[in-house]
Scaffold this motif. Structure first.
Motif, short mmCIF file in Angstrom:
data_model
loop_
_atom_site.label_atom_id
_atom_site.label_comp_id
_atom_site.label_asym_id
_atom_site.label_seq_id
_atom_site.Cartn_x
_atom_site.Cartn_y
_atom_site.Cartn_z
N ALA A 1 6.40 8.67 9.73
CA ALA A 1 5.02 8.74 10.22
C ALA A 1 4.06 9.39 9.23
O ALA A 1 4.42 10.31 8.51
N ILE A 2 2.84 8.91 9.26
CA ILE A 2 1.77 9.50 8.47
C ILE A 2 1.15 10.67 9.22
O ILE A 2 0.68 11.62 8.62
N SER B 1 -7.68 12.60 14.03
CA SER B 1 -8.75 12.44 13.03
C SER B 1 -8.19 12.53 11.61
O SER B 1 -8.54 11.74 10.73
N ILE B 2 -7.30 13.49 11.39
CA ILE B 2 -6.66 13.64 10.08
C ILE B 2 -5.83 12.40 9.76
O ILE B 2 -5.88 11.87 8.65
N ARG B 3 -5.07 11.93 10.75
CA ARG B 3 -4.26 10.74 10.54
C ARG B 3 -5.12 9.54 10.17
O ARG B 3 -4.80 8.78 9.25
N THR C 1 0.83 -1.21 0.00
CA THR C 1 0.00 0.00 0.00
C THR C 1 0.86 1.26 0.00
O THR C 1 2.05 1.21 0.32
N LEU C 2 0.23 2.36 -0.33
CA LEU C 2 0.91 3.66 -0.25
C LEU C 2 1.38 3.92 1.17
O LEU C 2 2.43 4.50 1.37
N ALA C 3 0.60 3.50 2.14
CA ALA C 3 0.98 3.69 3.55
C ALA C 3 2.29 2.95 3.86
O ALA C 3 3.16 3.50 4.55
N ALA D 1 -7.23 6.18 3.57
CA ALA D 1 -7.07 6.40 2.13
C ALA D 1 -5.80 5.74 1.62
O ALA D 1 -5.81 5.06 0.58
N MET D 2 -4.69 5.91 2.32
CA MET D 2 -3.41 5.37 1.87
C MET D 2 -3.37 3.84 1.91
O MET D 2 -2.75 3.21 1.07
#
Length: 137
Positions: A85-86, A117-119, A74-76, A125-126
């Protein structure tokens, strides 16, 4: 933003994902097809190998191939390997957590809760974008 290293890693993985499963790609072949400087690509491929995403074969007919399925990368995964870190702050990170030195009460920190929340949304998505899904587009 993705670093050049992460972007090139993704481009190299996309190239490898489009090859036959038994095909072993030479570094120069990947570099030319994906427009990546060869010396930089060599470092990236070593990092991908250490991360168990690609394997390599030595010798005259040697090169690189996907070790992990293109459906599972995955992109992550690639972001974490090359860019860390994301999360936008260490206190909101899952894998790279560090308490902020200037935080009085972490459990009540409004900034931390917002960044978590953003993370979560970014991570969702990633993790939903795989090398295989990018190849299909």
């Amino acid at each position: 933003m993705l670093s050049h290293k992460a972007k090139y890693a993704l481009k190299a993985l996309l190239f490898l994902a489009q090859q036959e499963e038994t095909h072993i790609s030479r570094t120069i072949e990947i570099a030319e097809a994906a427009s990546i400087p060869k010396k930089f690509l060599e470092q990236i491929l070593l990092d991908l190998k250490r991360g168990h995403f690609v394997g390599s074969k030595q010798g005259k007919f040697g090169g690189y191939y996907l070790l992990k399925s293109k459906n599972d990368i995955t992109l992550a995964d690639i972001h974490r390997l090359f860019d860390g870190a994301i999360a936008l702050l260490p206190c909101a990170s899952l894998n790279f957590y560090e308490r902020c030195s200037d935080c009085v009460n972490e459990s009540e920190c409004l900034l931390r809760h917002g960044l978590i929340s953003i993370r979560e949304e970014t991570l969702k998505a990633m993790e939903g974008i795989t090398i295989a899904s990018l190849v299909k587009k």
